[in-house]
Write an enzyme that holds these catalytic residues in place. Structure first.
Site, PDB file in Angstrom:
ATOM      1  N   SER A 571       0.815  -1.212   0.000  1.00 31.24           N
ATOM      2  CA  SER A 571       0.000   0.000   0.000  1.00 31.24           C
ATOM      3  C   SER A 571       0.849   1.263   0.000  1.00 31.24           C
ATOM      4  O   SER A 571       1.974   1.309   0.516  1.00 31.24           O
ATOM      5  CB  SER A 571      -0.956   0.032   1.190  1.00 31.24           C
ATOM      6  N   TYR A 584      -3.076   1.977  10.242  1.00 37.08           N
ATOM      7  CA  TYR A 584      -2.944   1.152   9.035  1.00 37.08           C
ATOM      8  C   TYR A 584      -1.555   1.306   8.420  1.00 37.08           C
ATOM      9  O   TYR A 584      -0.929   0.327   7.994  1.00 37.08           O
ATOM     10  CB  TYR A 584      -4.010   1.561   8.020  1.00 37.08           C
TER      11      TYR A 584
END
Length: 686
Positions: A571, A584
């Site tokens: 990501s 996250y």
């Protein structure tokens, strides 16, 4: 064996095909062909053939006598009228007067005689069907028949069992000479109900589809009854270790030993897929003290050789606390198998004038005492076919040994069949896809990115396993990909669940080559205020989940010894954190360094580790509500949030999937991070 003929079903087939202009005789020919094809004790994987003599209009509308015969390689269990191409009968019958006819000339004449020029090639046994006078002719490789004819005294046993009801044809390789020999036997005994082809199979015939079919059932039943009389005990068990290693430990070692380096591409391997079988009958066979004799004696029918080779690989019994020894023993056994095959080829090629080119020398079947048998192939389907044929052969040999001694065709005859151009044609010449023979595991497989990645890898030829905590959703995605795709329940936060999931993949395919570690979940919050438990949960999924999956994969890859590929979804948050997204982003940043650590630690083992840095993908992670929230956090519209990149384009799950596929194919790239975000300089690594 019982007849499967049901009058109402036969009439239903006639009525159904009549609506498409198919005549009654051809409809019943299809019906009984399917009855034969659906029974694995009669026919397996394209074997056997049937025919009908009738009349049809040619392309000019003139009525001509034809032989409708099963196309080469067609599956009798699913045959349809177009799979029985019509060939001009008079032209075929004229060939019987010839003294010789080459295989190539036979094929050309048969194709030239087709009513429909685009029809599939007629069966290699077309002339045998044509030379017999009967309207309906059936041919199978029935197990029971093979058990009684694969004997030194097979012809004498048949004569005793059938008492003149069948003609017996000495072994002749399929083609023109066999057709002439069989027709000659029939001419000398016109009252027979069928022909037994020594070490090959059985033909039956009749005036109707039902008569030919039920004669097949009756004659095979007589062979089955003979096999139940005066049976010897089989087999005396060899001395085996008290404990046997599980298939999950054995399969990767076997798979690695039976794969070989692709000499054309540095770093590439030609892997095989495995299909495992076991059970009382199989164990009785592979555990036998004389396995080296009866297990290496040759094929049960010539048709099997192109998919199983002429003999199987036999390994040592695997002991769970001595797997290093087993790995060395398997590699030595495979090396000996290859040397034996190469010597066989050299010997036989010299006999035929040095005109043949060698086929792949690696085994297609492996027998593992204490465990069972494996079929090996470049796809799951090919492995399953090899395993089916091997299991069938074990049953035939067991019955043959129960009443006598199994005996195959000679080495010369095996070579002639294996390297027969018409038999090789059944395998096809399709170009292999780039990931053929490889096994890919995708975590988060039920999610948008995971499913798109699984689909892309399957399209590239890989066997795929979709791992997800939601098994039902994974099954739906797997079903959409195809019958070979595997769905497995897996919670990446649980070590036992990950271990069990990889065990299921190994049991299904034999190992692992590529892992796409994609499972993830997003937690938000200002990092100085977020609850510690939230951060721990995020690390469990978004860091430790990747580590658990990678560890499980590396264990398998090292056992195989053929390298591998670890791919991670890290990501954009790993390098360009967003506001209120620390829970996250932090584990994703740790995962980025995990990728590089695997690249460093396992590069010498041929294991590559790469990552995809993707951003703003509509998925289970970025739901509509989540997109709205992130857009608000950045002060932009939802549309501008998704296309807020240098190219001004929304990036999709399919784009991410193609990035993973690219990394899987780049054999000289490791430690790489590929950015898929439409352009975001702040997230660019280089």
């Amino acid at each position: 064996m019982k007849s499967g003929w049901v009058e109402s079903e036969a009439q239903a087939a006639v009525d159904r095909y009549a609506r498409n202009g198919i005549a009654r005789d051809l409809a019943l020919r299809v019906y009984t062909t399917r009855l034969l094809g659906r029974d694995p004790k009669l026919v397996l994987h394209g074997g056997g053939n049937t025919s009908l003599k009738t009349t049809m209009p040619d392309l000019l509308g003139e009525e001509v006598a034809v032989l409708c015969v099963k196309g080469s390689g067609s599956d009798m269990a699913t045959v349809e009228p177009p799979d029985l191409p019509a060939v001009r009968l008079d032209r075929l019958r004229k060939l019987r007067t010839r003294a010789a006819l080459s295989d190539e000339e036979m094929v050309r004449i048969q194709r030239e005689s087709l009513l429909e020029p685009t029809a599939p090639n007629p069966s290699v046994e077309t002339l045998l069907h044509a030379f017999l006078p009967h309207k309906f002719v059936d041919h199978t490789h029935a197990n029971a028949i093979l058990s009684i004819v694969d004997q030194p005294e097979g012809e004498a046993i048949c004569a005793d069992v059938y008492d003149g009801r069948v003609g017996i044809v000495h072994y002749v390789m399929p083609g023109f000479l066999l057709a002439k020999a069989a027709a000659g036997i029939y001419d000398s005994q016109p009252a027979v109900e069928g022909l037994i082809l020594h070490k090959h199979g059985i033909f039956t015939f009749g005036h109707s589809a039902r008569e030919a079919y039920e004669r097949m059932i009756a004659l095979v039943t007589l062979a089955e009854e003979r096999l139940q009389k005066k049976r010897n005990a089989v087999f005396v068990t060899a001395h085996l270790p008290q404990a046997i290693a599980p298939v999950t430990a054995v399969a990767p070692i076997l798979r690695g030993a039976c794969s070989r380096k692709d000499e054309r591409i540095e770093g590439a391997w030609r892997h095989v897929i495995l299909d495992f079988r076991t059970g009382p009958g199989i164990l009785n066979f592979v555990n036998g003290a004389q396995l080296a004799r009866y297990g290496q004696a040759g094929v049960v029918t010539p048709d099997h050789t192109i998919r199983t080779k002429n003999w199987p690989l036999v390994t040592a019994a695997p002991e769970p606390d001595r797997m290093g020894d087993f790995k060395r023993a398997v590699r030595a056994a495979v090396s000996a198998f290859v040397q034996r095959y190469q010597a066989y080829f050299a010997r036989q090629n010299a006999r035929v004038g040095g005109i043949k080119r060698p086929l792949d020398p690696l085994p297609r079947v492996a027998l593992v005492p204490g465990l069972g048998l494996f079929g090996l192939g470049r796809s799951k389907r090919a492995a399953r076919v090899a395993a089916d044929l091997a299991q069938c052969a074990l049953e035939i040999i067991t019955d043959a040994e129960a009443i006598g001694r199994f005996e195959s065709i000679s080495e010369d005859e095996m070579f002639d069949m294996e390297y027969w151009s018409l038999e090789q044609a059944k395998l096809g010449v399709a170009t292999e896809k780039p990931l053929a023979g490889q096994i890919a595991v995708i975590t988060g497989g039920a999610g948008t990115i995971g499913a798109a990645t699984a689909k892309a890898f399957a399209a590239a030829g890989a066997e795929v396993a979709l791992l997800d905590v939601d098994q039902r959703a994974a099954e739906e995605k797997a079903k959409a990909i195809g019958t070979a795709a595997l769905a497995v329940k897996c919670d990446v936060t649980n070590t036992i669940s990950v271990t069990d999931a990889f065990a299921q993949v190994i049991e299904a395919f034999g190992g692992v080559d590529i892992v796409v570690s994609n499972a993830g979940a997003a937690w938000q919050g200002r990092i100085g205020e977020v609850d510690e438990e939230v951060l721990r949960k995020s690390f469990e999924v978004n860091f430790y989940g990747h580590q658990r999956v990678a560890q499980a994969a590396v264990k398998v890859m090292l056992a195989q010894g053929t390298g591998g590929c670890l791919l991670f979804n890290v990501s954009k948050q790993a390098v360009n954190p967003g506001a209120n997204f620390g829970p996250y982003g932090l584990p994703k940043a740790a995962t980025l360094f995990l990728v590089r650590q695997y690249a460093i630690d396992y590069g010498a083992d041929g294991i590559r580790a790469n990552a995809v840095n993707a951003d703003r993908i509509r998925s289970g992670l970025l739901t509509d509500a989540f997109i709205a929230e992130r857009a608000k956090a950045r002060g932009v519209s939802e549309k501008n949030y998704l296309s807020g990149n240098l190219l001004g384009r929304e990036v999709t799950a399919e784009d991410v999937a193609q990035a993973f596929l690219h990394q899987a194919l780049e054999l000289k790239t490791t430690g790489d991070v590929t950015t898929v975000d439409g352009g975001n300089i702040a997230a660019a690594l280089r």
